[in-house]
Design a protein around this motif. Structure first.
Motif, short mmCIF file in Angstrom:
data_model
loop_
_atom_site.label_atom_id
_atom_site.label_comp_id
_atom_site.label_asym_id
_atom_site.label_seq_id
_atom_site.Cartn_x
_atom_site.Cartn_y
_atom_site.Cartn_z
N ALA A 13 50.64 -36.79 70.91
CA ALA A 13 51.27 -35.56 70.40
C ALA A 13 52.74 -35.53 70.78
O ALA A 13 53.15 -36.03 71.84
CB ALA A 13 50.56 -34.34 70.98
N ASP A 14 53.54 -34.93 69.90
CA ASP A 14 54.95 -34.64 70.19
C ASP A 14 55.06 -33.18 70.61
O ASP A 14 54.57 -32.28 69.90
CB ASP A 14 55.81 -34.88 68.96
N VAL A 15 55.69 -32.94 71.74
CA VAL A 15 55.84 -31.58 72.27
C VAL A 15 57.33 -31.22 72.23
O VAL A 15 58.18 -31.99 72.66
CB VAL A 15 55.31 -31.48 73.71
N HIS A 16 57.62 -30.04 71.72
CA HIS A 16 58.98 -29.55 71.60
C HIS A 16 59.25 -28.54 72.72
O HIS A 16 58.55 -27.52 72.83
CB HIS A 16 59.20 -28.89 70.23
N LEU A 17 60.23 -28.84 73.55
CA LEU A 17 60.62 -27.96 74.65
C LEU A 17 61.90 -27.23 74.29
O LEU A 17 62.64 -27.64 73.40
CB LEU A 17 60.82 -28.76 75.94
N VAL A 18 62.18 -26.16 75.02
CA VAL A 18 63.39 -25.39 74.78
C VAL A 18 63.89 -24.82 76.10
O VAL A 18 63.10 -24.49 76.98
CB VAL A 18 63.14 -24.25 73.77
N SER A 19 65.21 -24.73 76.25
CA SER A 19 65.83 -24.04 77.38
C SER A 19 66.75 -22.97 76.84
O SER A 19 67.65 -23.26 76.04
CB SER A 19 66.62 -25.02 78.26
#
Length: 656
Positions: free
Chosen positions: A581-587
């Motif tokens: 799976a590709d996981v998208h993170l954010v700050s």
């Protein structure tokens, strides 16, 4: 928490796949200000490395430090609450510079009505003293010119004192009125069986001349101290029926103690259990003193110290026990307090607390170097000096343990590691509050754990959440703000709590104990009895721990940046759970940290992986690849709530 070493090993399966998926940005609704180019930029620390302080945060090949050795005779007159002193300072100039003046600190002048502190609005005081009254100032036996300016004394030398180890003798005769209970850090406090004199900042003390500023002459405005190291021999003359407890070793016990008290003291030096030296029922008994009239002079000696303090009273109960130190060494834990403090949940346990705290700090960080550690039950200043701390005789239970351990912890910061409290409060209060956390865990199988403080972490609260209002407050000062510039509103939250939490996070979330602990121990040993700066500490920890920590120093110490990381989405590769799976993170804030990402699989199993801080080096919205082979139910960033995340609402993501 999970073992950081294991977690970091698990990070090996994490592949940063989307580092260039989105441009770095400094604003915007979906980025909130995170700019990796700002966080991870090269960092220029306030003090540049040089031959005196090197790039690894150690004393350099040309490092030097001046020395001050003291011989002091003091007399207390209880009729007038006056202390009269006669001190001789042997001052050694190890700098490369010739000195034409000497500067000293006159901290008792803070109690004058015309003191800068009285006029700057920080303290409102209805009572005052005249401060120091100097009777004579001599250099090498001859009177010299001098100038008193607020809490500072300038002595004009008849000829410059050459550097490279040359010395002179400065003699000062003086007296002052000891403040009453309103004095705070030094006071006279009435009790049932007589006054307790808590005597600190009681002699003119050498200012520091160093490689950073020359003479460091910040006035005493209420922040604490910056002092030279040396040896002390001091004598205190008091009425016959008083007990004196002070920094260092009592040098004349046969003159000031009865035969019974001498025997009890010798027994205490061999006992893990507390032994009374003077029992509560003996306090008012003249037979508990070796003479029945006149005065007695108590003599003390202390090596490798920057200061001494003492307490004197006819009201003291006195007990003691042996402290067990590394490599078979021992010291003596002692408590003195009035009968008002007696009780099984009160000062009866003080020496047990002293022994436990000193033994813990010594075994975990650096061995306690002095022969005695004294806890005084008096006014309740909650104040620390080398070898003796001033606490309140009304303290009891957990608060007595916490205040005792905290004040004794200052023996390491800043009494052994001599940072500048007047400039860098976090290197004093923050470092000490940090080691307190583990002392509370260790004492008596966690009897008083976890360490809490009602100002910022009410019982049941999570400390990483308690710091969030400070990080979000645009008016909050940074940890690097000068100590006297931090208002009372922020003093505890920033200098103590944020300073301590920064080290907890560094130890447990960024480096792990296996890297942090040896580096921190080596820092203490390297800078023992010396004067490190924040820049020295930052460089030392990065070098010794093997990690470029510039981003952490920038975000947590030099700035007051917030943290808000989250999971914005995830999808299976080619829509096939077997392919990962590709996981998208954010700050959405300016600071990021390493974090645990928990994978809850649809079959009920769980896996934790570590997202390193490098995932954020090029993007505010990185994409990471999980080489899993099963269907995922949910992803959670920081599942154990270890990070000070401003908004945890986006930390979880349910897979469709």
């Amino acid at each position: 928490m999970k073992n950081p070493a294991t977690a970091r090993c698990a990070a090996a399966v994490l592949i940063v796949a989307g580092a260039l998926a989105a441009p770095a940005f400094a604003g915007g609704a979906d980025g909130g200000g995170f700019d990796p180019q700002a966080l991870f930029a090269p960092l220029s620390l306030p003090d540049a490395p040089n031959a005196f302080r090197d790039g690894a945060g150690r004393p350099g090949p040309l490092f030097w430090q001046n020395r001050a050795d003291y011989a002091i005779q003091a007399t207390i007159d209880p009729a007038t609450h006056t202390l009269a002193g006669d001190e001789t300072i042997t001052y050694t100039n190890r700098s490369p510079d010739a000195l034409d003046v000497l500067w000293l600190q006159l901290d008792q002048n803070i109690y004058r009505r015309d003191a800068r502190t009285a006029l700057n609005g920080r303290f409102v005081r209805k009572q005052a003293t005249d401060g120091y009254r100097l009777e004579a100032v001599e250099v090498d036996g001859k009177p010299v010119r001098y100038l008193v300016d607020d809490t500072r004394l300038r002595v004009d030398l008849p000829r410059p004192l050459a550097g490279g180890g040359k010395s002179l003798k400065l003699r000062i005769r003086y007296h002052y009125a000891v403040p009453g209970p309103w004095g705070g850090r030094t006071a006279v406090t009435p009790t049932r069986n007589g006054d307790i004199y808590e005597i600190a900042q009681w002699y003119p003390r050498m200012a520091v001349y160093d490689d950073l500023r020359g003479w460091d002459t910040l006035p005493y405005l209420g922040s604490e101290f910056y002092l030279e190291y040396g040896s002390f021999d001091y004598a205190v003359t008091v009425p016959w029926n008083w007990i004196v407890a002070g920094s260092g070793e009592l040098a004349n016990p046969k003159e000031v103690l009865t035969a019974t008290e001498q025997q009890r003291l010798a027994r205490a030096a061999q006992s893990d259990a507390t032994v009374y030296i003077r029992k509560p029922e003996e306090v008012a008994d003249p037979a508990s003193r070796p003479k029945r009239e006149g005065t007695q002079t108590w003599r003390f000696h202390m090596e490798h110290t920057r200061d001494v303090a003492f307490a004197a009273s006819p009201a003291f109960v006195w007990d003691a026990a042996r402290i067990d130190l590394p490599e078979g060494r021992h010291a003596l834990a002692m408590s003195v307090y009035p009968v008002e403090g007696v009780g099984k949940d009160r000062w009866d346990r003080s020496t047990e607390y002293v022994k436990g705290a000193i033994e813990h700090f010594s075994s975990k960080w650096y061995p306690y170097p002095w022969p005695v550690a004294v806890n005084l039950g008096g006014h309740g200043a909650g104040m620390e000096y080398p070898g003796i701390v001033f606490d309140g005789y009304e303290d009891h239970g957990s608060m007595l343990f916490w205040i005792t351990a905290h004040e004794l912890g200052h023996g390491w910061f800043p009494m052994i590691v001599g940072s500048n409290e007047r400039r860098h409060a976090f290197m004093d209060e923050g470092f000490n509050t940090f080691i307190d956390v583990y002392a509370s865990d260790a004492f008596n199988h966690g009897e008083y754990a976890p360490k809490r403080d009602s100002e910022y972490a009410p019982k049941g609260g999570n400390p990483v959440d308690e710091i969030l209002p400070v990080l979000a407050d645009p008016a909050a000062p940074t940890l690097m703000a000068p100590a006297d510039s931090v208002s009372e509103k922020y003093r505890h939250a920033v200098s103590y709590f944020k300073g301590a939490l920064g080290l907890v996070l560094l130890r447990e979330q960024i480096l792990g104990p296996e890297r942090f602990d040896p580096a921190f121990r080596k820092y203490i040993a390297t800078w023992a009895y010396k004067h490190p700066t924040p820049s020295d500490f930052f460089r030392f920890m990065g070098s010794a721990a093997g990690e470029d920590l510039a981003w952490w120093w920038r975000g947590w110490y030099l700035n007051n940046w917030q943290l808000d990381m989250g999971v914005s989405g995830a999808s299976y590769v080619d829509n096939d759970p077997a392919k990962g799976a590709d996981v998208h993170l954010v700050s959405r804030q300016k600071l990021v940290m390493p974090a645990t990402l928990r994978i809850d699989f649809a079959d009920g199993s769980t896996q934790d992986i570590r997202v390193p801080v490098e995932a954020w080096r090029q993007s505010a919205t990185p994409e990471v690849f999980l080489p899993t082979a099963k269907r995922i139910a949910r992803l959670t960033l920081d599942p154990d709530h270890k990070l000070p995340d401003a908004d945890r609402g986006n930390n979880g993501y349910a897979m469709p």
